[in-house]
Design a protein around this motif. Sequence first.
Motif, short mmCIF file in Angstrom:
data_model
loop_
_atom_site.label_atom_id
_atom_site.label_comp_id
_atom_site.label_asym_id
_atom_site.label_seq_id
_atom_site.Cartn_x
_atom_site.Cartn_y
_atom_site.Cartn_z
N PHE A 4 -21.36 -4.11 -5.38
CA PHE A 4 -20.52 -3.21 -4.96
C PHE A 4 -19.17 -3.36 -5.30
CE2 PHE A 4 -18.76 -0.23 -1.38
CZ PHE A 4 -19.18 0.77 -1.89
N VAL A 5 -18.51 -2.89 -6.07
CA VAL A 5 -17.01 -3.13 -6.57
C VAL A 5 -15.98 -2.11 -6.11
CG1 VAL A 5 -15.70 -3.61 -8.55
CG2 VAL A 5 -18.11 -4.37 -8.51
N THR A 6 -15.06 -2.36 -5.27
CA THR A 6 -14.18 -1.35 -4.88
C THR A 6 -12.75 -1.49 -5.51
OG1 THR A 6 -13.99 -2.50 -2.62
CG2 THR A 6 -15.78 -0.91 -2.71
N VAL A 7 -12.12 -0.30 -5.25
CA VAL A 7 -10.56 -0.21 -5.45
C VAL A 7 -10.06 0.17 -4.16
CG1 VAL A 7 -10.55 -0.16 -7.99
CG2 VAL A 7 -10.85 1.88 -6.44
N GLN A 8 -8.75 0.06 -3.89
CA GLN A 8 -8.15 0.42 -2.59
C GLN A 8 -6.97 1.35 -3.01
OE1 GLN A 8 -7.52 -3.77 -1.11
NE2 GLN A 8 -9.67 -3.64 -0.18
N ALA A 9 -6.56 2.01 -1.86
CA ALA A 9 -5.34 2.77 -2.07
C ALA A 9 -5.06 3.44 -0.62
CB ALA A 9 -5.52 3.90 -2.78
N SER A 10 -3.95 3.86 -0.41
CA SER A 10 -3.42 4.39 1.01
C SER A 10 -2.99 5.68 0.52
CB SER A 10 -2.10 3.48 1.37
OG SER A 10 -1.03 3.83 0.47
N GLN A 11 -2.78 6.39 1.83
CA GLN A 11 -2.55 7.73 1.94
C GLN A 11 -1.24 7.79 1.01
OE1 GLN A 11 -4.31 10.46 2.95
NE2 GLN A 11 -2.61 11.59 1.61
N ALA A 12 -0.18 6.92 0.85
CA ALA A 12 0.99 7.04 0.25
C ALA A 12 0.82 7.00 -1.13
CB ALA A 12 1.85 5.77 0.67
N ASP A 13 -0.42 6.32 -1.66
CA ASP A 13 -0.65 6.21 -3.06
C ASP A 13 -1.12 7.58 -3.61
OD1 ASP A 13 -0.43 3.32 -3.84
OD2 ASP A 13 -1.92 3.28 -2.36
N TYR A 14 -1.87 8.24 -2.70
CA TYR A 14 -2.59 9.50 -2.92
C TYR A 14 -1.06 10.49 -2.93
CZ TYR A 14 -7.47 8.26 -2.59
OH TYR A 14 -8.53 7.64 -2.80
N ASP A 15 -0.30 10.24 -1.95
CA ASP A 15 0.88 11.17 -2.10
C ASP A 15 1.77 11.16 -3.20
OD1 ASP A 15 0.11 12.21 0.53
OD2 ASP A 15 1.43 10.98 1.54
N ALA A 16 1.75 10.07 -3.69
CA ALA A 16 2.58 9.77 -4.99
C ALA A 16 1.80 10.23 -6.37
CB ALA A 16 2.65 7.98 -5.13
N MET A 17 0.56 10.35 -6.35
CA MET A 17 0.09 10.86 -7.58
C MET A 17 0.19 12.36 -7.27
SD MET A 17 -3.43 8.53 -7.76
CE MET A 17 -3.94 9.43 -9.01
N GLU A 18 0.41 13.13 -6.23
CA GLU A 18 0.35 14.26 -6.02
C GLU A 18 1.76 15.02 -6.01
OE1 GLU A 18 -1.92 15.49 -2.53
OE2 GLU A 18 -3.83 14.53 -3.32
N GLY A 19 2.85 14.06 -6.15
CA GLY A 19 3.87 14.20 -6.14
C GLY A 19 4.85 14.82 -4.90
N LYS A 20 4.05 14.15 -3.94
CA LYS A 20 4.56 14.25 -2.41
C LYS A 20 5.53 13.15 -2.06
CE LYS A 20 0.47 16.66 -0.66
NZ LYS A 20 -0.64 16.63 0.11
N ASP A 21 6.19 13.33 -1.02
CA ASP A 21 7.05 12.15 -0.53
C ASP A 21 6.31 11.08 -0.38
OD1 ASP A 21 9.44 10.91 0.12
OD2 ASP A 21 9.20 11.30 2.15
#
Length: 135
Positions: A4-21
């Motif tokens: 099982f191989v996983t990558v990680q991120a935070s809500q801030a990473d998703y926000d950056a991808m969506e153009g949010k603050d």
Amino acid sequence: MKYFVTVQASQADYDAMEGKDSPFPGWSRDEIAAMVAFMNDLNAELTASGELLDGQGFTAPAQARFVTGSPGREPVVTDRPYADTEVLTAGYWLLECSGLDRVTQIASRITQCPVPAGSPEYPVVIRPIGEAPSA
């Protein structure tokens, strides 16, 4: 052996991808396209080699739900019991590889996925899947 191989991120990473603050660099359309192309190419190669059993990306942590409880207690359901910057699993691959060296090669390649300059670096986590104990 399965891994099982996983990558990680935070809500801030998703926000950056969506153009949010976000405290992290924003993603351009070209950068998102490059990441998607990288992942699609990797998945195609792992499928062709017969090593990919499954792989998925998760939605943003803000959409997660946590259910806690114990025997004899009513479960407690919460939407966001963590800070927005907490790192969670962003996606996974379920792989069947010849051994730890091979899955480490794949994880090393995953670390090369294109991201905007200044983005946080998260480890790619490899977890061997154990066999169930005999009854």
